[in-house]
Design an enzyme around this catalytic site. Sequence first.
Site, PDB file in Angstrom:
ATOM      1  N   GLU A  46      -3.797  -8.601   2.070  1.00  0.00           N
ATOM      2  CA  GLU A  46      -3.066  -7.372   2.345  1.00  0.00           C
ATOM      3  C   GLU A  46      -2.648  -7.351   3.813  1.00  0.00           C
ATOM      4  OE1 GLU A  46      -4.830  -3.925  -0.215  1.00  0.00           O
ATOM      5  OE2 GLU A  46      -6.516  -5.180   0.428  1.00  0.00           O
ATOM      6  N   ASN A  63       1.761  -7.367   0.378  1.00  0.00           N
ATOM      7  CA  ASN A  63       0.784  -8.336  -0.122  1.00  0.00           C
ATOM      8  C   ASN A  63       1.457  -9.641  -0.518  1.00  0.00           C
ATOM      9  OD1 ASN A  63      -0.830  -6.122   0.132  1.00  0.00           O
ATOM     10  ND2 ASN A  63      -1.203  -5.843  -2.033  1.00  0.00           N
ATOM     11  N   THR A  65       1.025  -1.654   3.050  1.00  0.00           N
ATOM     12  CA  THR A  65       0.777  -3.086   3.175  1.00  0.00           C
ATOM     13  C   THR A  65       1.795  -3.872   2.368  1.00  0.00           C
ATOM     14  OG1 THR A  65      -0.792  -3.085   1.313  1.00  0.00           O
ATOM     15  CG2 THR A  65      -1.698  -2.791   3.534  1.00  0.00           C
TER      16      THR A  65
END
Length: 208
Positions: free
Chosen positions: A132, A67, A65
């Site tokens: 995320e 962020n 991910t």
Amino acid sequence: MTNPTVPAPQGVQATPPPPATKTATVREIVPVGPHTGPIPPFPLRVSGPVVKGFGRGSKELQIPTANIPVEGLAVGGCDTVESGVYYGWAGLDLAPSAEAGSEAAVPTSNVFPMVMSIGWNPFYKNEVRSVEVHIMHTFPTDFYGVQMRLVILGYIRPELDYVSKEALIQDIKTDIEIARVSLEREAYRRFKDEEWVRSGTEVGVIEA
């Protein structure tokens, strides 16, 4: 099959709401959102620099991910949006070296499909909300500090807790496929070419 109810943006949540608990079940992979295109409150536009997260996406879940700070959710006059899973497009101001191995330092805009989670991640008992974003593309290297712009086009499901990590991973993989088929529709695919998500310039009107 009816689409999930689209949540309206809400105010800041001081504490996480109690989520439903979910076991591993099979979900149907079908597009979500009207076929004619996003309806209010979508599209939502969010931006911020890519920051280090909890380090679980790649290491534990094998689903990396990117962020952004939760403050980046201050869009459309709202302090935050409803916790849950969303889909849309992500624009990254990547230097060519981050994507193609070039030595050039001139940044270029790249737009990719994404699925994102906004919330408390109850399986891991987070004490703060997080944003995320899983970008549906394989990158050769990390790109912390790069500006990321998100155009959020639809809502997939609410935030849930899970009885196991395997159930969580299965649901995330299903979310990815639902996002993929949802974005393949022309009414959603055309947002990939929006000037704001590509370069950060002022948003023009996209005709229905």
